[in-house]
Design a protein around this motif. Structure first.
Motif, short mmCIF file in Angstrom:
data_model
loop_
_atom_site.label_atom_id
_atom_site.label_comp_id
_atom_site.label_asym_id
_atom_site.label_seq_id
_atom_site.Cartn_x
_atom_site.Cartn_y
_atom_site.Cartn_z
N LEU A 175 0.81 -1.21 0.00
CA LEU A 175 0.00 0.00 0.00
C LEU A 175 0.85 1.26 0.00
O LEU A 175 0.56 2.24 -0.70
CB LEU A 175 -0.93 0.00 1.21
N GLN A 176 1.91 1.25 0.80
CA GLN A 176 2.79 2.42 0.86
C GLN A 176 3.46 2.68 -0.49
O GLN A 176 3.60 3.83 -0.91
CB GLN A 176 3.84 2.22 1.95
N LEU A 177 3.86 1.62 -1.19
CA LEU A 177 4.48 1.78 -2.50
C LEU A 177 3.47 2.27 -3.53
O LEU A 177 3.80 3.07 -4.41
CB LEU A 177 5.11 0.47 -2.95
N LEU A 178 2.23 1.79 -3.42
CA LEU A 178 1.18 2.23 -4.33
C LEU A 178 0.84 3.70 -4.10
O LEU A 178 0.54 4.43 -5.06
CB LEU A 178 -0.07 1.37 -4.12
N ALA A 179 0.91 4.14 -2.85
CA ALA A 179 0.56 5.52 -2.49
C ALA A 179 1.76 6.45 -2.50
O ALA A 179 1.61 7.64 -2.24
CB ALA A 179 -0.09 5.53 -1.11
N LYS A 180 2.93 5.95 -2.80
CA LYS A 180 4.15 6.75 -2.75
C LYS A 180 4.05 7.92 -3.71
O LYS A 180 3.71 7.77 -4.87
CB LYS A 180 5.35 5.87 -3.11
N ARG A 181 4.40 9.11 -3.23
CA ARG A 181 4.36 10.30 -4.05
C ARG A 181 5.69 11.06 -3.92
O ARG A 181 6.28 11.07 -2.85
CB ARG A 181 3.20 11.22 -3.62
N PRO A 182 6.18 11.58 -5.06
CA PRO A 182 5.45 11.78 -6.33
C PRO A 182 5.56 10.61 -7.31
O PRO A 182 4.96 10.66 -8.37
CB PRO A 182 6.16 13.01 -6.92
N ASN A 183 6.32 9.58 -6.99
CA ASN A 183 6.55 8.49 -7.94
C ASN A 183 6.12 7.16 -7.34
O ASN A 183 6.92 6.49 -6.66
CB ASN A 183 8.03 8.43 -8.34
N PRO A 184 4.88 6.73 -7.56
CA PRO A 184 4.43 5.43 -7.04
C PRO A 184 5.24 4.30 -7.65
O PRO A 184 5.62 4.36 -8.82
CB PRO A 184 2.97 5.36 -7.48
N ASP A 185 5.52 3.27 -6.84
CA ASP A 185 6.33 2.14 -7.28
C ASP A 185 5.41 0.94 -7.50
O ASP A 185 5.25 0.09 -6.64
CB ASP A 185 7.39 1.82 -6.21
N TYR A 186 4.80 0.88 -8.69
CA TYR A 186 3.81 -0.14 -8.97
C TYR A 186 4.43 -1.54 -9.00
O TYR A 186 3.84 -2.50 -8.51
CB TYR A 186 3.12 0.14 -10.30
N ARG A 187 5.60 -1.67 -9.59
CA ARG A 187 6.21 -2.98 -9.74
C ARG A 187 6.51 -3.60 -8.39
O ARG A 187 6.19 -4.77 -8.14
CB ARG A 187 7.49 -2.86 -10.58
N ASN A 188 7.12 -2.85 -7.50
CA ASN A 188 7.45 -3.40 -6.19
C ASN A 188 6.21 -3.53 -5.30
O ASN A 188 6.19 -4.35 -4.37
CB ASN A 188 8.52 -2.55 -5.51
N SER A 189 5.18 -2.72 -5.55
CA SER A 189 3.92 -2.91 -4.83
C SER A 189 3.33 -4.28 -5.17
O SER A 189 2.86 -5.00 -4.28
CB SER A 189 2.92 -1.81 -5.21
N ILE A 190 3.37 -4.67 -6.44
CA ILE A 190 2.89 -5.99 -6.85
C ILE A 190 3.71 -7.08 -6.19
O ILE A 190 3.18 -8.09 -5.70
CB ILE A 190 2.93 -6.12 -8.38
N LYS A 191 5.01 -6.91 -6.17
CA LYS A 191 5.89 -7.90 -5.53
C LYS A 191 5.52 -8.07 -4.05
O LYS A 191 5.44 -9.20 -3.55
CB LYS A 191 7.34 -7.43 -5.65
N GLU A 192 5.27 -6.97 -3.35
CA GLU A 192 4.93 -7.05 -1.93
C GLU A 192 3.57 -7.71 -1.73
O GLU A 192 3.37 -8.45 -0.77
CB GLU A 192 4.95 -5.65 -1.31
N SER A 193 2.63 -7.46 -2.64
CA SER A 193 1.31 -8.07 -2.51
C SER A 193 1.38 -9.58 -2.57
O SER A 193 0.82 -10.29 -1.72
CB SER A 193 0.38 -7.54 -3.62
#
Length: 289
Positions: A175-193
Motif C-alpha cells: 500500500l505504501q508503495l502504491l501511495a508513494k508520491r510523487p513516484n508510485p512504485d507499482y512494480r514493487n507494490s505488486i511484488k509485496e502483494s
C-alpha cells in the motif's frame, strides 16, 4: 532554487502514520482538496471577472443561494467561494467538479478550458492523489469499490491480530508503495502483494521451499482450499516470478501500472482473508486473539 531531496518522513518510516488506503471512495483528504482548489485558481484567478463568473454560476446552479448576497469585488468573491469549497462534503466536491466540467463554456464564453480537456486534467489529479473516481464518458464513476478497501483493511487487521507478521508487513508495504508520491512504485507494490500470500502460506504450512506451489500444496492437506483458487494463485505467483516478471529487472519500459498494482493488492488481500478464515476453522490459528 535547488529542489530538496525526497525521502520518507520520520512518521512514515516508523509506521506512526495511518496505513494508506488503495483509494479514497467516501472521503477527500487535504492533498486532493487542495489540488482541486489550486486548479480552480489557475482557471478563474487570471482575469478580473473570473471569480465573478464562477461564483455567480455556483451560487445560482450548485449552492442555490441568493446571488444578490454575494460580495461585490473579485477577490472577495474568491474568498467567498474558497470558504464554501472547504466546507463541502467529499461528494459535494465531486458535484462541483462535475458541474464545472459540464458547464465551463457556459460559465465563461471565452474560456480556454474545454470539457474533454478538463476531464483529462481532473483524471490525472484523481490518479495522482488516489481518488476512487474517474471521468468516463463525461460521468464521474467509481474505480475502487468499498468492498475492495474493506478487503484490504480486513487483511491488515487480521494478519496483525493472528500473528501473521510477514503477511501484515508485506500488505502495508504494498500500500505504501502504491501511495508513494510523487513516484508510485507499482512494480514493487505488486511484488509485496504476492509476497504477503507467500509469507502467510509458508508460515502456516511450515514449508519454506522456494516458490509458492510446494507450500500451498502442503497447506491444502491441512485446510480446505478450492483447487481452482489454489491453481490460480500459483499461476499468479508465476506472473510475478518468471523471467519477464515483476521480480526481475526489466530494462525496457513495462506496461505495469496502477490498475495492475491495485488488482494485485486487492486480490492478495482477499486471499489472505480467505486462507486465514480456513486456518482458523481448522484450528491452526487462535480465533480468540
Amino acid at each position: 532554487m535547488t529542489k530538496p531531496k525526497q525521502m520518507p518522513k520520520f512518521s512514515e518510516r516508523i509506521g506512526a502514520v495511518q496505513v494508506p488506503k488503495i483509494a479514497q471512495t467516501e472521503s477527500i483528504n487535504d492533498a486532493l482538496r487542495n489540488t482541486i482548489w489550486n486548479f480552480l485558481i489557475s482557471i478563474y484567478g487570471d482575469g478580473e471577472s473570473g471569480w465573478f463568473s464562477i461564483s455567480h454560476y455556483v451560487a445560482n446552479f450548485v449552492f442555490k443561494v441568493p446571488v444578490d448576497e454575494l460580495p461585490t469585488y473579485n477577490i472577495r468573491l474568491r474568498d467567498w467561494l474558497k470558504d464554501k469549497f472547504y466546507k463541502l462534503t467529499w461528494y459535494e466536491v465531486y458535484d462541483l467538479v462535475e458541474a464545472i466540467c459540464r458547464d465551463q463554456e457556459v460559465i465563461d464564453r471565452h474560456t480556454r478550458w474545454h470539457t474533454n480537456q478538463l476531464h483529462q486534467i481532473f483524471n490525472r489529479m484523481f490518479e495522482t492523489e488516489l481518488s476512487g473516481y474517474r471521468f468516463v464518458e463525461g460521468i464521474l464513476v467509481p474505480i475502487a469499490s468499498p468492498a475492495e478497501t474493506e478487503s484490504i483493511e480486513a487483511a491488515v487487521e487480521s494478519s496483525s491480530r493472528l500473528g501473521l507478521a510477514g503477511a501484515h508487513t508485506h500488505i502495508i508495504t504494498a500500500l505504501q508503495l502504491l501511495a508513494k508520491r510523487p513516484n508510485p512504485d507499482y512494480r514493487n507494490s505488486i511484488k509485496e502483494s504476492i509476497s504477503a500470500v507467500e509469507s502467510m502460506v509458508k508460515q502456516l504450512s511450515g514449508v519454506d521451499s522456494q516458490g509458492l506451489s510446494p507450500a500451498l500444496g502442503a497447506l491444502s492437506k491441512r485446510v480446505t482450499i478450492h483447487e481452482a483458487m489454489r491453481s490460480g494463485f500459483v499461476k499468479m505467483y508465476g506472473y510475478t516470478s518468471d523471467e519477464d516478471g515483476i521480480r526481475h529487472a526489466i530494462l525496457e519500459d513495462s506496461n505495469v501500472g496502477y490498475d495492475e498494482a491495485k488488482y494485485m493488492v486487492v486480490a492478495c488481500s482477499a486471499f489472505v482473508n480467505y486462507v486465514a478464515a480456513k486456518a482458523q476453522a481448522a484450528g491452526m490459528l487462535d480465533s480468540s486473539t
